[in-house]
Structures are given as structure tokens and as C-alpha cells.
Design a protein around this motif. Structure first.
Motif, PDB file in Angstrom:
ATOM      1  N   ARG A   2      29.834  21.119  40.575  1.00  0.00           N
ATOM      2  CA  ARG A   2      30.540  22.387  40.456  1.00  0.00           C
ATOM      3  C   ARG A   2      30.524  23.101  41.807  1.00  0.00           C
ATOM      4  N   GLY A 134      31.563  14.319  46.882  1.00  0.00           N
ATOM      5  CA  GLY A 134      31.563  13.594  45.623  1.00  0.00           C
ATOM      6  C   GLY A 134      30.164  13.345  45.117  1.00  0.00           C
ATOM      7  N   ALA A 137      31.126  10.357  40.577  1.00  0.00           N
ATOM      8  CA  ALA A 137      32.032  10.400  39.425  1.00  0.00           C
ATOM      9  C   ALA A 137      33.281  11.212  39.721  1.00  0.00           C
ATOM     10  N   VAL A 138      33.120  12.341  40.422  1.00  0.00           N
ATOM     11  CA  VAL A 138      34.244  13.223  40.720  1.00  0.00           C
ATOM     12  C   VAL A 138      34.193  13.622  42.192  1.00  0.00           C
ATOM     13  N   ARG A 139      35.336  14.126  42.693  1.00  0.00           N
ATOM     14  CA  ARG A 139      35.439  14.519  44.092  1.00  0.00           C
ATOM     15  C   ARG A 139      36.073  15.896  44.210  1.00  0.00           C
ATOM     16  N   LEU A 140      35.551  16.673  45.151  1.00  0.00           N
ATOM     17  CA  LEU A 140      36.067  18.001  45.481  1.00  0.00           C
ATOM     18  C   LEU A 140      36.589  17.977  46.911  1.00  0.00           C
ATOM     19  N   CYS A 160      41.171  13.647  44.675  1.00  0.00           N
ATOM     20  CA  CYS A 160      40.226  14.726  44.383  1.00  0.00           C
ATOM     21  C   CYS A 160      40.493  15.300  42.990  1.00  0.00           C
ATOM     22  N   HIS A 161      39.424  15.683  42.312  1.00  0.00           N
ATOM     23  CA  HIS A 161      39.530  16.257  40.980  1.00  0.00           C
ATOM     24  C   HIS A 161      39.605  17.780  41.011  1.00  0.00           C
ATOM     25  N   ALA A 210      44.547  13.482  37.289  1.00  0.00           N
ATOM     26  CA  ALA A 210      43.162  13.923  37.088  1.00  0.00           C
ATOM     27  C   ALA A 210      42.798  15.151  37.920  1.00  0.00           C
ATOM     28  N   ASN A 257      33.668  23.928  37.385  1.00  0.00           N
ATOM     29  CA  ASN A 257      33.316  22.525  37.303  1.00  0.00           C
ATOM     30  C   ASN A 257      34.387  21.670  37.973  1.00  0.00           C
ATOM     31  N   VAL A 258      33.967  20.584  38.588  1.00  0.00           N
ATOM     32  CA  VAL A 258      34.889  19.611  39.189  1.00  0.00           C
ATOM     33  C   VAL A 258      35.154  18.525  38.166  1.00  0.00           C
ATOM     34  N   GLY A 259      36.409  18.324  37.836  1.00  0.00           N
ATOM     35  CA  GLY A 259      36.742  17.304  36.870  1.00  0.00           C
ATOM     36  C   GLY A 259      36.745  17.809  35.445  1.00  0.00           C
TER      37      GLY A 259
END
Length: 259
Positions: A2, A134, A137-140, A160-161, A210, A257-259
Motif C-alpha cells: 500500500r 513491487g 505480487a503487485v507493482r506500484l 503496474c497495478h 489490472a 492498496n496496490v492491486g
């Protein structure tokens, strides 16, 4: 993972990113463009204190980004990550180099539960870097302070998510506003700042199924408005303007939150 903003604008910029894996948590501060006292106050607003920060990443040497970064890191023994060019611009002899890590564009930096991957942007600084972060699992993606977005920038942000994206000015407002022609040329130049239109164009190249949260950041208080930034970005995401978040100069925004 996040993220939240402690403030975004010409008066100061700082973004806090947190990743957790099980019982461990990693927190990275991107820029610290405030006084130490103000930064500590804003961290508290986000539920954190200096001891919670695992690293400070300095994107470039301009005062609204570097701020108290070195003094804060020195006082609390926090590692600093930045480019060699930025260090040449802001480095101090009294800073403990054991806390310093110099990186280049494309170099992966692992910080606890987080991987940082900096990338070059065109801006009027010695070696400015922006970031993708990242947790596996997810990327900002964080991208501000750039005058244009070449293919390499769009490529760095693809997948990026969540995005924190500069939407600095409305060109018509800037040209009709109080800034002298020399400053207008700097802002409008290829090494200045992204307009709302340019931000929307970059977002269109990064959009994918995504991609979740998109936050407009680094808005000029004289040459832009949240309404104009939202109106430019919303059509790209096929959403209502009110669905676009905007980072406030004083309040930033709360945890997302990211993703």
C-alpha cells in the motif's frame, strides 16, 4: 502493498510505500521535501514514526523533493538510495557513506519485502530517477517531475497495478498565468513537468486490465486544478472524474492498496 502521500506540490513532496510479508513489514519513503519537524508530523498522520522507515529514496536534488532527506536519515540511521548525479548535487561530507547506496536506472534494489526498480526521466536535474516498486505480487509506479514521457518511461510503468502520476499544469492556465515567459518555457519544455494532456497520453500507454488506483500528483496550485486534472485523466480510464484521486499539497492522501 500500500502507499500514501504525505503531500505533493511545489511546497514539498513525499510518498510512503509499505509492503508486508507475514510478520515483516518494509517501509520506504520516496523523497522528504519538508523540514524534519513537518515530515515527522506528517508521518504520524499516516500512523508511522521515523523508526518505522527502512530507507529513503531521493528522486532528484530539487528542494521540494530532497528537503530534509539527509538530515532525517542521518539522525535516525536510515539508509539513503539515490543516483550518483543526485548525490553529486546534494551529498554532504558529514553523511555516513555506510548508509548510502548509489544506483542507476534499471538497477534492482531489494529492501526487505520490497524491490525498487528506478528508471530515468527527462527533467532539469543531474540524474533524476523515478520508481517502480513491487512485492512479488503487485507493482506500484511513481512518476513525477518529467517534461515528457519517452517510450522507456512508458515501458517502465507497464504492468503496474497502481500509479502516482504527475499532472502538473493546464497549458492554457500556464500560458495565461503570472509566470514569466522564461519559467513558462522551463515548465513546458521536454525537461520540465507533465501537463494534464501529457499525463493522460502517458496513462493511455500504461493502461491495462489490472491497473487499479491512479492518483494525479504534483499539481501546480497556480496553473492547474483538481477538476481539470480529473477531467483529463478520467476518459482514459472510462470512469467519472470524481473517481480519480488527487494528491493534495498539504494532506496528500490516505493509504491506498496496490492491486
Amino acid at each position: 502493498m500500500r502507499f500514501c502521500s504525505l503531500g505533493s506540490g511545489s511546497g514539498g513532496n513525499s510518498t510512503l510505500v509499505e509492503a508486508s510479508q507475514g510478520i515483516t513489514t518494509t517501509r520506504v519513503l520516496i523523497d522528504a521535501g519538508f523540514s524534519e519537524r513537518e515530515l515527522t508530523r506528517r508521518l504520524a498522520r499516516a500512523g508511522c514514526e521515523p523508526a518505522d522507515i527502512d530507507a529513503v529514496f531521493i528522486t532528484h536534488e530539487h528542494g521540494d523533493h530532497v528537503g530534509c532527506s539527509l538530515a532525517f536519515a542521518r539522525r535516525h540511521r536510515i539508509p539513503v538510495v539515490t543516483s550518483r548525479g543526485t548525490w553529486r548535487a546534494v551529498g554532504r561530507e558529514d553523511f555516513d557513506t555506510a548508509l548510502l547506496r548509489l544506483v542507476r536506472s534499471g538497477e534492482a534494489v531489494v529492501m526487505g519485502d520490497m524491490e525498487l526498480r528506478p528508471f530515468s526521466v527527462p527533467h532539469d536535474a543531474l540524474e533524476p530517477l523515478q520508481l517502480c516498486l513491487g512485492d512479488g505480487a503487485v507493482r506500484l509506479g511513481i512518476v513525477t517531475d518529467l517534461g515528457c514521457a519517452p517510450a522507456a518511461v512508458a515501458q517502465a510503468l507497464r504492468g503496474c497495478h497502481a500509479l502516482l502520476l504527475e499532472s502538473n499544469h493546464d497549458e492554457a492556465m500556464l500560458r495565461a498565468g503570472p509566470y514569466p515567459p522564461s519559467l513558462q518555457r522551463r515548465i513546458l519544455g521536454t525537461h520540465g513537468h507533465l501537463s494534464n494532456t501529457a499525463a493522460a497520453e502517458l496513462l493511455s500507454r500504461c493502461r491495462h486490465a489490472a491497473l487499479g488506483a491512479v492518483v494525479a500528483a504534483h499539481l501546480s496550485e497556480r496553473n492547474n486544478s483538481p477538476e481539470l486534472a480529473r477531467a483529463a485523466l478520467a476518459p482514459v480510464l472510462d470512469c467519472k472524474p470524481d473517481d480519480i484521486r488527487v494528491a493534495d499539497p498539504s494532506l496528500g492522501f490516505g493509504w491506498l492498496n496496490v492491486g
